[in-house]
Design a protein around this motif. Structure first.
Motif, PDB file in Angstrom:
ATOM      1  N   LEU A   1       0.817  -1.219   0.000  1.00 31.92           N
ATOM      2  CA  LEU A   1       0.000   0.000   0.000  1.00 31.92           C
ATOM      3  C   LEU A   1       0.848   1.266   0.000  1.00 31.92           C
ATOM      4  N   ASN A   2       2.169   1.089   0.067  1.00 34.14           N
ATOM      5  CA  ASN A   2       3.090   2.238   0.086  1.00 34.14           C
ATOM      6  C   ASN A   2       2.704   3.224   1.199  1.00 34.14           C
ATOM      7  N   MET A   3       2.504   2.690   2.382  1.00 33.03           N
ATOM      8  CA  MET A   3       2.087   3.505   3.522  1.00 33.03           C
ATOM      9  C   MET A   3       3.238   4.392   4.000  1.00 33.03           C
ATOM     10  N   CYS A   4       2.914   5.567   4.476  1.00 32.50           N
ATOM     11  CA  CYS A   4       3.923   6.534   4.921  1.00 32.50           C
ATOM     12  C   CYS A   4       4.147   6.404   6.426  1.00 32.50           C
ATOM     13  N   LYS A   5       5.414   6.501   6.817  1.00 40.04           N
ATOM     14  CA  LYS A   5       5.716   6.483   8.248  1.00 40.04           C
ATOM     15  C   LYS A   5       5.295   7.810   8.858  1.00 40.04           C
ATOM     16  N   ILE A   6       4.502   7.728   9.929  1.00 40.77           N
ATOM     17  CA  ILE A   6       4.012   8.961  10.551  1.00 40.77           C
ATOM     18  C   ILE A   6       4.520   9.137  11.978  1.00 40.77           C
ATOM     19  N   GLY A   7       5.204   8.128  12.504  1.00 40.92           N
ATOM     20  CA  GLY A   7       5.706   8.286  13.868  1.00 40.92           C
ATOM     21  C   GLY A   7       6.226   6.997  14.446  1.00 40.92           C
ATOM     22  N   TYR A   8       6.509   7.044  15.729  1.00 39.44           N
ATOM     23  CA  TYR A   8       7.058   5.914  16.460  1.00 39.44           C
ATOM     24  C   TYR A   8       6.158   5.604  17.649  1.00 39.44           C
ATOM     25  N   PHE A   9       6.173   4.348  18.080  1.00 39.15           N
ATOM     26  CA  PHE A   9       5.481   3.976  19.304  1.00 39.15           C
ATOM     27  C   PHE A   9       6.558   3.792  20.359  1.00 39.15           C
ATOM     28  N   TYR A  10       6.708   4.813  21.205  1.00 46.03           N
ATOM     29  CA  TYR A  10       7.800   4.769  22.175  1.00 46.03           C
ATOM     30  C   TYR A  10       7.458   3.819  23.324  1.00 46.03           C
ATOM     31  N   THR A  11       8.355   2.879  23.603  1.00 47.78           N
ATOM     32  CA  THR A  11       8.160   1.921  24.679  1.00 47.78           C
ATOM     33  C   THR A  11       9.506   1.406  25.163  1.00 47.78           C
ATOM     34  N   ASP A  12       9.580   1.117  26.457  1.00 44.25           N
ATOM     35  CA  ASP A  12      10.791   0.505  27.013  1.00 44.25           C
ATOM     36  C   ASP A  12      10.592  -1.000  27.183  1.00 44.25           C
ATOM     37  N   CYS A  13       9.554  -1.538  26.568  1.00 46.42           N
ATOM     38  CA  CYS A  13       9.233  -2.964  26.714  1.00 46.42           C
ATOM     39  C   CYS A  13       9.875  -3.838  25.640  1.00 46.42           C
ATOM     40  N   LEU A  14      10.353  -3.230  24.568  1.00 47.15           N
ATOM     41  CA  LEU A  14      10.972  -3.974  23.463  1.00 47.15           C
ATOM     42  C   LEU A  14      12.487  -3.813  23.489  1.00 47.15           C
ATOM     43  N   VAL A  15      13.184  -4.847  23.051  1.00 50.42           N
ATOM     44  CA  VAL A  15      14.640  -4.764  22.921  1.00 50.42           C
ATOM     45  C   VAL A  15      14.966  -3.656  21.917  1.00 50.42           C
ATOM     46  N   PRO A  16      15.824  -2.704  22.274  1.00 50.85           N
ATOM     47  CA  PRO A  16      16.156  -1.613  21.341  1.00 50.85           C
ATOM     48  C   PRO A  16      16.816  -2.135  20.070  1.00 50.85           C
ATOM     49  N   MET A  17      16.504  -1.529  18.944  1.00 50.74           N
ATOM     50  CA  MET A  17      17.167  -1.858  17.679  1.00 50.74           C
ATOM     51  C   MET A  17      17.056  -0.676  16.739  1.00 50.74           C
ATOM     52  N   VAL A  18      17.962  -0.629  15.793  1.00 51.09           N
ATOM     53  CA  VAL A  18      17.929   0.400  14.758  1.00 51.09           C
ATOM     54  C   VAL A  18      18.465  -0.218  13.469  1.00 51.09           C
ATOM     55  N   GLY A  19      17.902   0.187  12.342  1.00 43.83           N
ATOM     56  CA  GLY A  19      18.348  -0.351  11.060  1.00 43.83           C
ATOM     57  C   GLY A  19      17.983   0.591   9.933  1.00 43.83           C
ATOM     58  N   ASN A  20      18.338   0.171   8.716  1.00 44.43           N
ATOM     59  CA  ASN A  20      18.002   0.967   7.533  1.00 44.43           C
ATOM     60  C   ASN A  20      16.519   0.834   7.198  1.00 44.43           C
ATOM     61  N   ASN A  21      16.079   1.646   6.255  1.00 47.25           N
ATOM     62  CA  ASN A  21      14.692   1.623   5.804  1.00 47.25           C
ATOM     63  C   ASN A  21      14.350   0.253   5.205  1.00 47.25           C
ATOM     64  N   PRO A  22      13.441  -0.496   5.819  1.00 43.52           N
ATOM     65  CA  PRO A  22      13.118  -1.834   5.300  1.00 43.52           C
ATOM     66  C   PRO A  22      12.285  -1.819   4.026  1.00 43.52           C
ATOM     67  N   TYR A  23      11.723  -0.650   3.693  1.00 47.30           N
ATOM     68  CA  TYR A  23      10.862  -0.557   2.506  1.00 47.30           C
ATOM     69  C   TYR A  23      11.486   0.345   1.436  1.00 47.30           C
ATOM     70  N   ALA A  24      12.797   0.454   1.444  1.00 52.24           N
ATOM     71  CA  ALA A  24      13.484   1.337   0.499  1.00 52.24           C
ATOM     72  C   ALA A  24      13.159   0.956  -0.938  1.00 52.24           C
ATOM     73  N   THR A  25      12.874   1.967  -1.747  1.00 52.01           N
ATOM     74  CA  THR A  25      12.562   1.738  -3.163  1.00 52.01           C
ATOM     75  C   THR A  25      13.605   2.357  -4.085  1.00 52.01           C
ATOM     76  N   ALA A  26      14.495   3.171  -3.516  1.00 51.45           N
ATOM     77  CA  ALA A  26      15.549   3.808  -4.301  1.00 51.45           C
ATOM     78  C   ALA A  26      16.731   4.066  -3.378  1.00 51.45           C
ATOM     79  N   GLU A  27      17.877   4.329  -4.001  1.00 50.41           N
ATOM     80  CA  GLU A  27      19.090   4.532  -3.205  1.00 50.41           C
ATOM     81  C   GLU A  27      18.947   5.729  -2.263  1.00 50.41           C
TER      82      GLU A  27
END
Length: 254
Positions: free
Chosen positions: A27-53
């Motif tokens: 659906l090519n949905m747009c990211k509108i924010g984050y759900f802040y929580t201390d209940c999940l293991v922290p992680m960070v990565g690149n855009n998983p839905y990248a369509t161009a460089e």
């Protein structure tokens, strides 16, 4: 008109999360924010839905919110596991957010261990659904018309025949907690799940989104093609899935 929320449970084979990936990507949905929580293991990565460089270097974290206003859809994606003893507080915080946001419906995509099925479940479809009482009022007739099978109740203590029957979802992670809390808090929620085994769970995720689409028609149903060599799936595979099983074998091994 209120929005519809899709969200995964972190469950066996990560099927719910893979299914949400397919919904967001297709659906090519747009990211509108984050759900802040201390209940999940922290992680960070690149855009998983990248369509161009240009957009590959956008960062993603463990819980993000995506939207498609034209269809009144919102998706919450979870990308890491729960910290020990933090899954229940997460469910409470999540459902508090759901209540304050006035979502029209909440759809939880999940999975359960296939080896826990009983004889009846072994001889029927691998898909099941659950509806909270608040959800049943508006969608029960539609669900019945689809001939779907509701998740069966089973003895809370399998070895004792006359023990109380309840909904059990082995391998479902937070699914049962969300469902039980959704019932008590009068949240219109549906759980859609598939019985699966660990392994390559991409086909399971594709099956689960087709099951979802059979009901909500978020994309046009695709026509079956007689030629098996031609891919007719309307679901867009995210670019990040190329590394789902790690990078390729290094040539120096051979």
């Amino acid at each position: 008109m209120y929005f519809l929320l899709f969200q995964p449970a972190v469950s066996v084979g990560n099927v719910g999360q893979l299914a949400i990936d397919l919904v967001i990507s297709t659906l090519n949905m747009c990211k509108i924010g984050y759900f802040y929580t201390d209940c999940l293991v922290p992680m960070v990565g690149n855009n998983p839905y990248a369509t161009a460089e240009e957009n590959t270097t956008e960062l993603s974290i463990n819980a993000e919110v995506y939207s498609l206003p034209s269809k009144k859809l919102v998706a919450l994606q979870l990308r890491s596991i729960f910290i020990k003893y933090k899954s229940k507080p997460f469910c409470e915080k999540l459902l508090s957010w759901v209540k304050s946001s006035n979502y029209a419906k909440v759809i939880v995509l999940s999975s359960s261990h296939s080896y826990h099925r009983n004889d009846l479940q072994l001889h029927s479809t691998p898909f099941r659904y659950l509806l909270t009482p608040s959800m049943q009022k508006g969608v029960q007739n539609k669900i019945k018309s689809l001939n779907w099978e509701e998740m069966e109740k089973s003895p809370s203590i399998p070895e004792i025949d006359d023990s109380e029957f309840c909904v059990c979802i082995p391998g479902g992670g937070i699914t049962k907690t969300l469902y039980d809390e959704g019932c008590s808090k009068e949240i219109p929620m549906a759980v859609l799940l598939k019985f699966v085994s660990e392994g390559d769970n991409i086909p399971d995720a594709l099956g689960l989104v087709e099951y979802l689409n059979e009901w909500l028609q978020i994309i046009k149903p695709h026509l079956q093609c007689d030629d098996p060599t031609i891919s007719t799936s309307p679901w867009k595979i995210p670019s990040s899935w190329r590394l789902l099983f790690g990078s390729g074998l290094p040539p120096t091994l051979f």
